[in-house]
Design an enzyme around this catalytic site. Structure first.
Site, short mmCIF file in Angstrom:
data_model
loop_
_atom_site.label_atom_id
_atom_site.label_comp_id
_atom_site.label_asym_id
_atom_site.label_seq_id
_atom_site.Cartn_x
_atom_site.Cartn_y
_atom_site.Cartn_z
N THR A 199 0.94 -1.08 0.05
CA THR A 199 0.05 0.01 0.24
C THR A 199 1.01 1.29 -0.06
OG1 THR A 199 -1.92 -1.03 1.21
CG2 THR A 199 -1.77 1.36 1.53
N GLN B 291 -4.31 -7.33 -6.52
CA GLN B 291 -4.69 -7.73 -5.20
C GLN B 291 -6.04 -7.26 -4.89
OE1 GLN B 291 -3.35 -6.71 -1.33
NE2 GLN B 291 -2.90 -8.89 -0.84
N HIS C 213 -7.02 -11.17 -1.05
CA HIS C 213 -6.56 -10.79 -0.03
C HIS C 213 -7.39 -11.21 1.27
CE1 HIS C 213 -4.20 -8.49 3.09
NE2 HIS C 213 -4.49 -7.39 2.49
N ASN D 288 -4.27 -10.19 7.06
CA ASN D 288 -4.05 -8.79 7.72
C ASN D 288 -5.07 -8.13 8.20
OD1 ASN D 288 -1.24 -9.36 7.08
ND2 ASN D 288 -1.05 -7.91 5.23
N TYR E 240 -8.36 -7.83 7.28
CA TYR E 240 -9.36 -7.18 6.35
C TYR E 240 -10.50 -8.30 6.24
CZ TYR E 240 -5.59 -3.89 5.98
OH TYR E 240 -4.76 -3.22 6.16
N ARG F 263 -3.90 -14.89 -0.22
CA ARG F 263 -2.78 -14.44 0.73
C ARG F 263 -3.73 -14.55 1.78
NH1 ARG F 263 0.32 -9.02 2.19
NH2 ARG F 263 2.49 -9.77 1.91
N ASN G 19 -4.25 -5.22 13.04
CA ASN G 19 -5.69 -4.73 12.81
C ASN G 19 -6.65 -5.34 13.89
OD1 ASN G 19 -5.62 -2.77 10.92
ND2 ASN G 19 -5.60 -4.28 9.18
N GLY H 45 8.62 -7.15 0.50
CA GLY H 45 7.99 -5.96 0.65
C GLY H 45 8.78 -4.69 0.62
C1 PHB Z 1 -1.53 -0.75 5.18
O1 PHB Z 1 -2.00 0.07 4.61
O2 PHB Z 1 -1.03 -0.72 6.22
C2 PHB Z 1 -1.73 -2.19 4.58
C3 PHB Z 1 -2.37 -2.89 3.64
C4 PHB Z 1 -2.95 -3.94 3.37
C5 PHB Z 1 -2.14 -4.97 3.89
C6 PHB Z 1 -1.39 -4.72 5.13
C7 PHB Z 1 -1.08 -3.22 5.41
O3 PHB Z 1 -2.26 -6.07 3.69
#
Ligand code: PHB
Length: 359
Positions: free
Chosen positions: A27, A101, A177, A180, A182, A229, A237, A316
């Site tokens: 991101t 993604q 996705h 993380n 979401y 993923r 989060n 990353g």
């Molecule tokens: C973020 O914007 O911090 C972020 C976005 C997507 C992810 C992880 C972190 O999978």
């Protein structure tokens, strides 16, 4: 170290990749406003990184409701599809590949970012800790609205339409996705999913939405061009899960019939990981390629591949600062350091101005 395994050819779905170095989704919050449209600067950034065996795009909202951060791109409008074509062209011009993604943030949003300023949606009305990145700055997360059971088909439809749009834009494939913190992970993990309908409670029920999404996305693309993923041990989060090993083994068993190209596993994130999760056991269960991610250096990646712990490694942070990462690793050249102040938002500074090696 000579990176024999890192620089060996690999098969990902029906694609032949020249080596094992993948650019992880990142991101960067630099799409054009209003409308969250990918632009020329984004195309330049991705083009600079086209020596990756595969680029996975930054997380991209599948719908206006799927948005949770200011300045992130979408794949739900005509303008966005046109914008992505510039990015794809820059990558394809160098014979490289890029997957999109597919992202729905669920509760990790803010009403100021939502259609009609409605509350973010989630499996259950449980707020994450912390703050959302909005156009008015950082604002406290709100308690989301729990989705009604009869709203779930529309969520699945958002993924399907986004998969169609990605194909129209010319991407080479898509990544679902489900990591993380979401939306899909909010359904998977029991800390965020307190539902009592067929999408909550048992592992079978919590996995249901991810499988329904995988079904429609593979119907559009074929399993060979779809990855997923996950982050079994992730707590980013405000996430938690009581039985991650059982949950994810079941998920993998149910995913196998879709013949996905790859399983992308966030083994650690922002320094957080867990010693009691057996990633090797997970890998053994999965019938496609295993892509490892999370704090890998070239050396650690080579070891992982050599020890048959992964098939590909996604980088990353190293990719933020090193557009020519494969070349630098190959030559044993020094790596540029990434500047965290320019990770999210802004302009070319800290985005397209990291130098490649001369010559
Ligand atoms: C973020 O914007 O911090 C972020 C976005 C997507 C992810 C992880 C972190 O999978």
């Amino acid at each position: 170290m000579s990176f024999t395994h890192l620089f060996s050819e690999g098969k990902l779905g029906d694609l032949d990749l020249p080596h094992r170095i993948i650019m992880a989704p990142l991101t960067r919050s630099r799409s054009s406003q209003p409308g969250d449209v990918p632009n020329d600067l984004n195309a330049e950034y991705y083009g600079q990184r086209a020596s990756a065996a595969l680029i996975i795009s930054e997380a991209t909202q599948i719908s206006p409701q799927g948005k949770g951060y200011a300045f992130t791109p979408g794949i739900h409008s005509k303008e966005q599809i046109e914008g992505w074509k510039k990015v794809i062209e820059a990558v394809h011009a160098q014979d490289s590949l890029i997957f999109l993604q597919l992202w729905h943030v669920g509760r990790v949003s803010h009403s100021s970012l939502q259609p009609d300023n409605g509350l973010p949606v989630a499996p259950s009305a449980i707020a994450p800790e912390g703050q959302a990145f909005t156009y008015e700055g950082m604002l406290d997360f709100e308690t989301p609205r729990a989705l009604e059971t009869n709203e779930i088909p529309d969520i699945v439809e958002q993924y399907r339409q986004a998969a169609v749009n990605a194909k129209q834009a010319g991407f080479d494939g898509v990544e679902i996705h489900a990591a993380n913190g979401y939306l899909l992970e909010q359904f998977l993990k029991d800390g965020t999913n307190h539902r009592t309908d067929i999408y909550g409670g048992s592992i079978e029920n919590r996995v249901r939405l991810t499988l329904e999404v995988t079904k429609v996305v593979t119907d559009v693309w074929g399993g060979d061009r779809v990855g997923i993923r996950i982050s079994p041990t992730g707590t980013f989060n405000t996430m938690s899960e009581s039985h991650p090993q059982s949950l994810y083994h079941y998920l993998i068993e149910q995913l196998n019939p879709f013949n996905l190209a790859y399983l992308h596993v966030v083994e650690s994130f922002a320094g957080s990981t867990s010693n009691d999760f057996d990633f090797t056991a997970l890998r053994k269960k999965f019938n496609g390629a295993y892509m490892a991610n999370g704090g890998y250096t070239g050396e650690l990646a080579e070891q992982s591949l050599a020890n048959d712990k992964s098939d590909f490694v996604a980088f990353g942070t190293l990719y933020i600062a090193n557009p020519d990462l494969p070349k630098r690793l190959h030559l044993g050249a020094q790596l540029n350091d990434a500047d965290p102040d320019t990770f999210y938002g802004g302009d070319a500074k800290g985005y397209t101005d990291y130098p490649s090696l001369a010559g």
